[in-house]
Structure formats: C-alpha cells, structure tokens
Design a protein around this motif. Structure first.
Motif, PDB file in Angstrom:
ATOM      1  N   GLU A  12     106.383  84.869  13.290  1.00  0.00           N
ATOM      2  CA  GLU A  12     107.412  84.602  14.291  1.00  0.00           C
ATOM      3  C   GLU A  12     108.403  85.747  14.427  1.00  0.00           C
ATOM      4  O   GLU A  12     108.832  86.081  15.535  1.00  0.00           O
ATOM      5  CB  GLU A  12     108.182  83.321  13.934  1.00  0.00           C
ATOM      6  CG  GLU A  12     107.352  82.054  13.994  1.00  0.00           C
ATOM      7  CD  GLU A  12     108.166  80.841  13.590  1.00  0.00           C
ATOM      8  OE1 GLU A  12     109.359  80.995  13.224  1.00  0.00           O
ATOM      9  OE2 GLU A  12     107.614  79.725  13.621  1.00  0.00           O
ATOM     10  N   ARG A  13     108.767  86.356  13.300  1.00  0.00           N
ATOM     11  CA  ARG A  13     109.797  87.394  13.302  1.00  0.00           C
ATOM     12  C   ARG A  13     109.476  88.462  12.267  1.00  0.00           C
ATOM     13  O   ARG A  13     108.765  88.209  11.310  1.00  0.00           O
ATOM     14  CB  ARG A  13     111.179  86.805  12.978  1.00  0.00           C
ATOM     15  CG  ARG A  13     111.572  85.566  13.731  1.00  0.00           C
ATOM     16  CD  ARG A  13     112.956  85.094  13.333  1.00  0.00           C
ATOM     17  NE  ARG A  13     113.137  83.675  13.589  1.00  0.00           N
ATOM     18  CZ  ARG A  13     114.275  83.019  13.389  1.00  0.00           C
ATOM     19  NH1 ARG A  13     115.324  83.646  12.922  1.00  0.00           N
ATOM     20  NH2 ARG A  13     114.369  81.737  13.654  1.00  0.00           N
ATOM     21  N   ASP A  26     111.553  89.664  17.414  1.00  0.00           N
ATOM     22  CA  ASP A  26     111.448  88.210  17.480  1.00  0.00           C
ATOM     23  C   ASP A  26     110.602  87.817  18.683  1.00  0.00           C
ATOM     24  O   ASP A  26     110.830  88.309  19.792  1.00  0.00           O
ATOM     25  CB  ASP A  26     112.845  87.572  17.586  1.00  0.00           C
ATOM     26  CG  ASP A  26     112.845  86.098  17.214  1.00  0.00           C
ATOM     27  OD1 ASP A  26     111.879  85.388  17.551  1.00  0.00           O
ATOM     28  OD2 ASP A  26     113.816  85.650  16.574  1.00  0.00           O
ATOM     29  N   THR A  27     109.629  86.937  18.467  1.00  0.00           N
ATOM     30  CA  THR A  27     108.785  86.471  19.561  1.00  0.00           C
ATOM     31  C   THR A  27     109.530  85.559  20.521  1.00  0.00           C
ATOM     32  O   THR A  27     109.108  85.374  21.656  1.00  0.00           O
ATOM     33  CB  THR A  27     107.560  85.715  19.013  1.00  0.00           C
ATOM     34  OG1 THR A  27     108.007  84.589  18.238  1.00  0.00           O
ATOM     35  CG2 THR A  27     106.712  86.614  18.135  1.00  0.00           C
ATOM     36  N   ASP A  28     110.642  84.981  20.065  1.00  0.00           N
ATOM     37  CA  ASP A  28     111.441  84.062  20.877  1.00  0.00           C
ATOM     38  C   ASP A  28     112.764  84.740  21.224  1.00  0.00           C
ATOM     39  O   ASP A  28     113.673  84.807  20.398  1.00  0.00           O
ATOM     40  CB  ASP A  28     111.683  82.762  20.114  1.00  0.00           C
ATOM     41  CG  ASP A  28     112.443  81.727  20.938  1.00  0.00           C
ATOM     42  OD1 ASP A  28     112.923  82.063  22.036  1.00  0.00           O
ATOM     43  OD2 ASP A  28     112.564  80.576  20.468  1.00  0.00           O
ATOM     44  N   GLN A  29     112.886  85.228  22.457  1.00  0.00           N
ATOM     45  CA  GLN A  29     114.089  85.947  22.843  1.00  0.00           C
ATOM     46  C   GLN A  29     115.305  85.040  22.979  1.00  0.00           C
ATOM     47  O   GLN A  29     116.439  85.510  22.986  1.00  0.00           O
ATOM     48  CB  GLN A  29     113.847  86.718  24.139  1.00  0.00           C
ATOM     49  CG  GLN A  29     112.987  87.952  23.944  1.00  0.00           C
ATOM     50  CD  GLN A  29     113.589  88.917  22.928  1.00  0.00           C
ATOM     51  OE1 GLN A  29     114.598  89.562  23.197  1.00  0.00           O
ATOM     52  NE2 GLN A  29     112.976  89.021  21.741  1.00  0.00           N
ATOM     53  N   THR A  30     115.077  83.721  23.045  1.00  0.00           N
ATOM     54  CA  THR A  30     116.210  82.789  23.063  1.00  0.00           C
ATOM     55  C   THR A  30     116.996  82.896  21.770  1.00  0.00           C
ATOM     56  O   THR A  30     118.238  82.852  21.768  1.00  0.00           O
ATOM     57  CB  THR A  30     115.724  81.340  23.259  1.00  0.00           C
ATOM     58  OG1 THR A  30     115.012  81.259  24.488  1.00  0.00           O
ATOM     59  CG2 THR A  30     116.895  80.376  23.282  1.00  0.00           C
ATOM     60  N   ARG A  31     116.295  83.054  20.642  1.00  0.00           N
ATOM     61  CA  ARG A  31     116.979  83.216  19.359  1.00  0.00           C
ATOM     62  C   ARG A  31     117.803  84.498  19.341  1.00  0.00           C
ATOM     63  O   ARG A  31     118.914  84.529  18.808  1.00  0.00           O
ATOM     64  CB  ARG A  31     115.967  83.215  18.209  1.00  0.00           C
ATOM     65  CG  ARG A  31     115.368  81.861  17.892  1.00  0.00           C
ATOM     66  CD  ARG A  31     114.619  81.876  16.585  1.00  0.00           C
ATOM     67  NE  ARG A  31     113.409  82.677  16.654  1.00  0.00           N
ATOM     68  CZ  ARG A  31     112.175  82.176  16.599  1.00  0.00           C
ATOM     69  NH1 ARG A  31     111.995  80.880  16.496  1.00  0.00           N
ATOM     70  NH2 ARG A  31     111.129  82.981  16.642  1.00  0.00           N
ATOM     71  N   PRO A  55     111.218  93.171  22.698  1.00  0.00           N
ATOM     72  CA  PRO A  55     111.674  92.140  21.755  1.00  0.00           C
ATOM     73  C   PRO A  55     112.451  92.686  20.560  1.00  0.00           C
ATOM     74  O   PRO A  55     112.540  92.009  19.530  1.00  0.00           O
ATOM     75  CB  PRO A  55     110.364  91.531  21.279  1.00  0.00           C
ATOM     76  CG  PRO A  55     109.425  92.709  21.231  1.00  0.00           C
ATOM     77  CD  PRO A  55     109.806  93.567  22.418  1.00  0.00           C
ATOM     78  N   SER A 171     120.864  83.878  14.434  1.00  0.00           N
ATOM     79  CA  SER A 171     119.994  83.299  15.456  1.00  0.00           C
ATOM     80  C   SER A 171     119.987  81.775  15.460  1.00  0.00           C
ATOM     81  O   SER A 171     119.552  81.160  16.440  1.00  0.00           O
ATOM     82  CB  SER A 171     118.563  83.815  15.297  1.00  0.00           C
ATOM     83  OG  SER A 171     118.027  83.456  14.041  1.00  0.00           O
TER      84      SER A 171
END
Length: 245
Positions: A12-13, A26-31, A55, A171
C-alpha cells in the motif's frame, strides 16, 4: 551520492529516506491529501513539505530522535514523555479538522470482523480474543471529537532532550477520540502513561485508554502479519493482549 534507506515498504505504501529527505509513496492519494492538510493546520511541530508529485510526497526530516520503538525500552526521559503529552493536549485543544473520522459503528464493525477472523483462522487463542474483546467494549462509547493524529505511535514522535521537535505520519488524522491518541502513544509502554498524563493534564479515562490498547491490538494483528510485520515479537501487540489476561 546520498545513501537510500527503505524505512517501510508494503503493497500500500513505501517510505524512502535519501539524506535528510523522506519520499513517501502512497497508492491512495486521499491519505496524502489528509497528511498535507493536517500538517498545515496542526498547532504542533510537523515536517516541512518540500514538494509533491503524486504519488510521491517529499518531506524534510525533523530533528531529534524518536521517542522509542514498540517492543523496546524507551531511553527518553520522563520529561520528554511529558512534553509529548503536552503536545497532544495542544493538538486536542485545536479547532477540529474539516473532515470526519471513523464512526463508532464502523469501529465496532471492524472489531467484530477482526475478532471473527482471528478465531476462524486460529491466529490467536480463543480466550485471549474473548477477554480482550470484552475489555475493548469500554472504548465503544460516544465521545466528544477532537483533532486527533490517528496513528500516534512512539516512532512518530521526535524529541531532542526534553522537547518535542516534530510529529510525523499524519495520513490518519481526523476528528476522533482523544483517548485513542493517548493509547496509541503508550501502547506497549504502559509504564510511561503517567509521564504522558503529567504533560497532558486532566479529562482522562484510564479504563478507556486500556480498552483502546486491546481494541487497537486486536484489529492490527492480521494486517501486521499479512504485511510482513511481527505482532508476536516481545513487547508488541500480542504481548499487549496477554497483559490484559
């Protein structure tokens, strides 16, 4: 040429260190959005954002050393732990961030699901899960939300002498339960809770802090194993659960 250090990496990170720069991927840019905004509004020392090219987020290293590590004795002074408590109080007294955190129902549902999987997969003994699930109940009550860091592990709090020089990894910041931050900071270091509270002050429910120790450990064990960490190491999450027996 600066040496490259892999600080942490899973599917994930990943965080890399190059000299005095940390590169967070990070694969989730919301975090990452949350992390950048939380650091901008938090009233305590945070890393400087050098640049962001999704990312990747580049942060300057904060001075000092981490308060400690889970599973190892902390060499930080009682005054340093108290300073960490005072910094947490400053954060909790600040205006709320504009985004919410997990709801009570979401937390309870995750706890139930993790306990079921721990038992079904025979990860932990049934009596250990059952006892700690009962202890965790005390955390599942309404709370007045505050500005929480959300992942306040001792490796995320840096000190120089008796002063907090920076708090990293924002995050998971959100509106949340103040007792949760205090519990995560002292997870596996119960003997330091008094020092933290000396700096934090009043309005503390010790039973709820203990409940969060159990809850956090129960929901973390499977994730840690699946991502290459060892919650069974001395002083880590499974030992935290055993201490409640």
């Amino acid at each position: 040429m600066e040496e490259l250090e892999v600080v942490v990496a899973h599917n994930e990170r990943a965080t890399l260190r190059v000299g005095d720069v940390f590169l967070k991927i990070d694969t989730d840019q919301t975090r990452t959005d949350v992390e950048v905004e939380a650091m901008a509004i938090a009233p305590i020392p945070t890393p400087e954002v050098l640049w962001r090219r999704p990312p990747v987020l580049a942060l300057a290293a904060v001075p000092g050393t981490a308060l400690g590590r889970l599973g190892e004795p902390s060499t930080a002074s009682p005054a340093a732990w108290a300073a960490a408590g005072a910094a947490i109080r400053t954060l909790h007294d600040a205006p709320l961030p504009p985004w919410p955190g997990p709801s009570l129902d979401e937390i309870a549902s995750r706890l139930d699901g993790e306990c079921e999987r721990l038992l079904a997969d025979d990860v932990l003994p049934a009596d250990l899960v059952t006892r700690n699930r009962k202890v965790a109940e005390a955390a599942l009550r309404p709370w007045t939300p505050v500005f929480t860091h959300g992942d306040l592990q001792i490796t995320h709090v840096f000190v120089d002498g008796d002063q907090v020089t920076g708090v990293i990894d924002w995050s998971e910041a959100s509106r949340g339960d103040a007792m949760f931050d205090l519990a995560i900071l002292t997870l596996g270091h119960e003997e330091r809770l008094g020092d933290v509270l000396a700096g934090y002050g009043t309005d503390v429910d010790l039973d709820v802090i203990r409940a969060w120790w159990s809850l956090r450990s129960l929901v973390a064990v499977r994730w840690l194993v699946e991502h290459g960490f060892d919650p069974f190491a001395p002083g880590c999450e499974v030992d935290v659960l055993r201490s409640r027996m």
